[in-house]
Write a protein that holds these residues in place. Sequence first.
Motif, PDB file in Angstrom:
ATOM      1  N   VAL A  90       0.902  -1.324   0.190  1.00 57.64           N
ATOM      2  CA  VAL A  90      -0.013   0.075   0.147  1.00 57.64           C
ATOM      3  C   VAL A  90       0.898   1.361   0.144  1.00 57.64           C
ATOM      4  O   VAL A  90       0.239   2.110   0.046  1.00 57.64           O
ATOM      5  N   GLY A  96       0.553   6.802   1.687  1.00 61.17           N
ATOM      6  CA  GLY A  96       0.738   5.392   1.612  1.00 61.17           C
ATOM      7  C   GLY A  96       1.464   4.902   2.930  1.00 61.17           C
ATOM      8  O   GLY A  96       1.245   3.542   3.515  1.00 61.17           O
ATOM      9  N   GLN A  99      -0.975   4.505   5.599  1.00 56.49           N
ATOM     10  CA  GLN A  99      -1.710   3.174   5.429  1.00 56.49           C
ATOM     11  C   GLN A  99      -0.861   2.108   5.742  1.00 56.49           C
ATOM     12  O   GLN A  99      -1.521   1.168   6.359  1.00 56.49           O
ATOM     13  N   VAL A 102      -1.247   1.172   9.400  1.00 59.29           N
ATOM     14  CA  VAL A 102      -2.646   0.697   9.697  1.00 59.29           C
ATOM     15  C   VAL A 102      -2.309  -0.909   9.165  1.00 59.29           C
ATOM     16  O   VAL A 102      -2.881  -1.550  10.093  1.00 59.29           O
ATOM     17  N   LEU A 103      -1.872  -1.115   8.172  1.00 58.59           N
ATOM     18  CA  LEU A 103      -1.645  -2.336   7.509  1.00 58.59           C
ATOM     19  C   LEU A 103      -0.822  -3.315   8.498  1.00 58.59           C
ATOM     20  O   LEU A 103      -1.283  -4.470   8.975  1.00 58.59           O
ATOM     21  N   THR A 148      -3.535   3.088  15.908  1.00 64.05           N
ATOM     22  CA  THR A 148      -3.234   1.727  15.331  1.00 64.05           C
ATOM     23  C   THR A 148      -2.921   0.498  16.332  1.00 64.05           C
ATOM     24  O   THR A 148      -3.211  -0.334  16.274  1.00 64.05           O
ATOM     25  N   MET A 191      -8.289   3.959   8.263  1.00 62.16           N
ATOM     26  CA  MET A 191      -7.778   3.991   6.878  1.00 62.16           C
ATOM     27  C   MET A 191      -8.483   5.088   6.077  1.00 62.16           C
ATOM     28  O   MET A 191      -7.754   5.651   5.176  1.00 62.16           O
ATOM     29  N   VAL A 194      -7.166   8.015   7.544  1.00 63.88           N
ATOM     30  CA  VAL A 194      -5.678   8.415   6.685  1.00 63.88           C
ATOM     31  C   VAL A 194      -6.033   8.962   5.275  1.00 63.88           C
ATOM     32  O   VAL A 194      -5.268  10.088   4.876  1.00 63.88           O
ATOM     33  N   PHE A 195      -6.864   8.468   4.525  1.00 63.09           N
ATOM     34  CA  PHE A 195      -7.372   8.876   3.165  1.00 63.09           C
ATOM     35  C   PHE A 195      -7.855  10.354   3.230  1.00 63.09           C
ATOM     36  O   PHE A 195      -7.280  11.055   2.263  1.00 63.09           O
TER      37      PHE A 195
END
Length: 433
Positions: A90, A96, A99, A102-103, A148, A191, A194-195
């Motif tokens: 991501v 990114g 992100q 978070v991932l 997170t 997410m 964040v976007f």
Amino acid sequence: MTLASPFSVSIVTISVLALLGLPIGHAMIAGSILYLLLAGLDMGTAAEQLLNGLYSNYIILAVPLFILAAELMNIGSMTDRMLRFCNAIVGRFRGGLAQVCVLQAIIFAGMSGSAIADAAGPGKMMFSMMTADGKYRSSFAAALIAATAVIGPIIPPSIPMIIYALVSDASIGYLFLGGVVPGLLMAGGLMVMVFLSARREKLPVEPPVPLRKLPGITWRAFPTLMMPVVLLGGIYSGVATPTEAAAVAAAYALVISASLYRAVSLKAFYRSILDSARTSASIGMLIAGALVFNYVVTVENIPESIRHLLVAWQLSPLTFLILVNILLLVLGCILEGTTILLVVVPVLIPTAKSLGIDMVHFGVVVVVNIMIGLITPPYGLLLFVMTRISGVPIRDTVRDVIPFLLALLGALALITLIPDLVLWFPRLLGYQG
């Protein structure tokens, strides 16, 4: 109960000792022994409750083992390889790297079971990556990492859920399953935030990782990716209990880090054992104090008194859950999460049962509340952890954590209002509740 009653004196003693800086576990033991003395009961009962509680609960052993597994992952290169994998997936989008944060929280949630471990390990590395060359504001990075880390104890395994199972007799396996969908909902909400922040603040775009390199990055991270599979597969296949699975997780992390990645020195291994022992001892002391104090609460018949009071109010299950949410969110601002689980939650469980609330659903709602409390001002333990790691003033971190806090509260509202979001997955695998 009067102000001069043994129970009132015990509560005042515990509060004063805690305010003076004595660890809350020690304060609860001291206050409970004082209660037994004033009530004319055998003071040796305190030792009996403590020993029986600690040594007859096999489940408690899972806590230090999960802590050790997290420490072993941090000293090896498992964390670094996983972050590279997340970045390849991501990192190419605007914002990114945020992100990625978070991932990686979703993936590492299936390994450590501790929010503090996730913030101090992968979170520390993420902070360095996000703030390098001024890519992200330090306060934004610290706030996002704190938010997170909350996901860690929701997606299995989960140390708070193990402690909840200890006080409620709910199934650990089904509690773990119940946390999967809520954890993914929380991650989804973060997410989205964040976007939106990426578009509003024009967050940077990372250089995309060529697709031809993705198989190699995935292969190098594969042993780390397999850890949640080994851990949860052992539990749900019936091969191992949660405690045995925690031991397997610690052994797996050591073997992968030392033998395959060759990234563990004897000095680092010794330090990880020492850090795990310190953390486990502090949690164990808190559990010990709570076990003794819960005996006092039982003698005073507090849970039954509260149950009768709430039943007299004729609360519906939903109204009760909303009140519990408010209570736990407020307490989470000022109390440490394990204290709430061991002291406050046992008082609420009889009422929840009498209202027909499922114990797995109730447990997940409780744990989500307590985890959100970790980033709720003014206490917010994770806020202090990130302040120590990042050097960012806590007021700046609090300002940037508010949007993420709102996203997590939205997820909490959904799982409170829609129990099937929690119970669907456990029922799919045989839960009868």
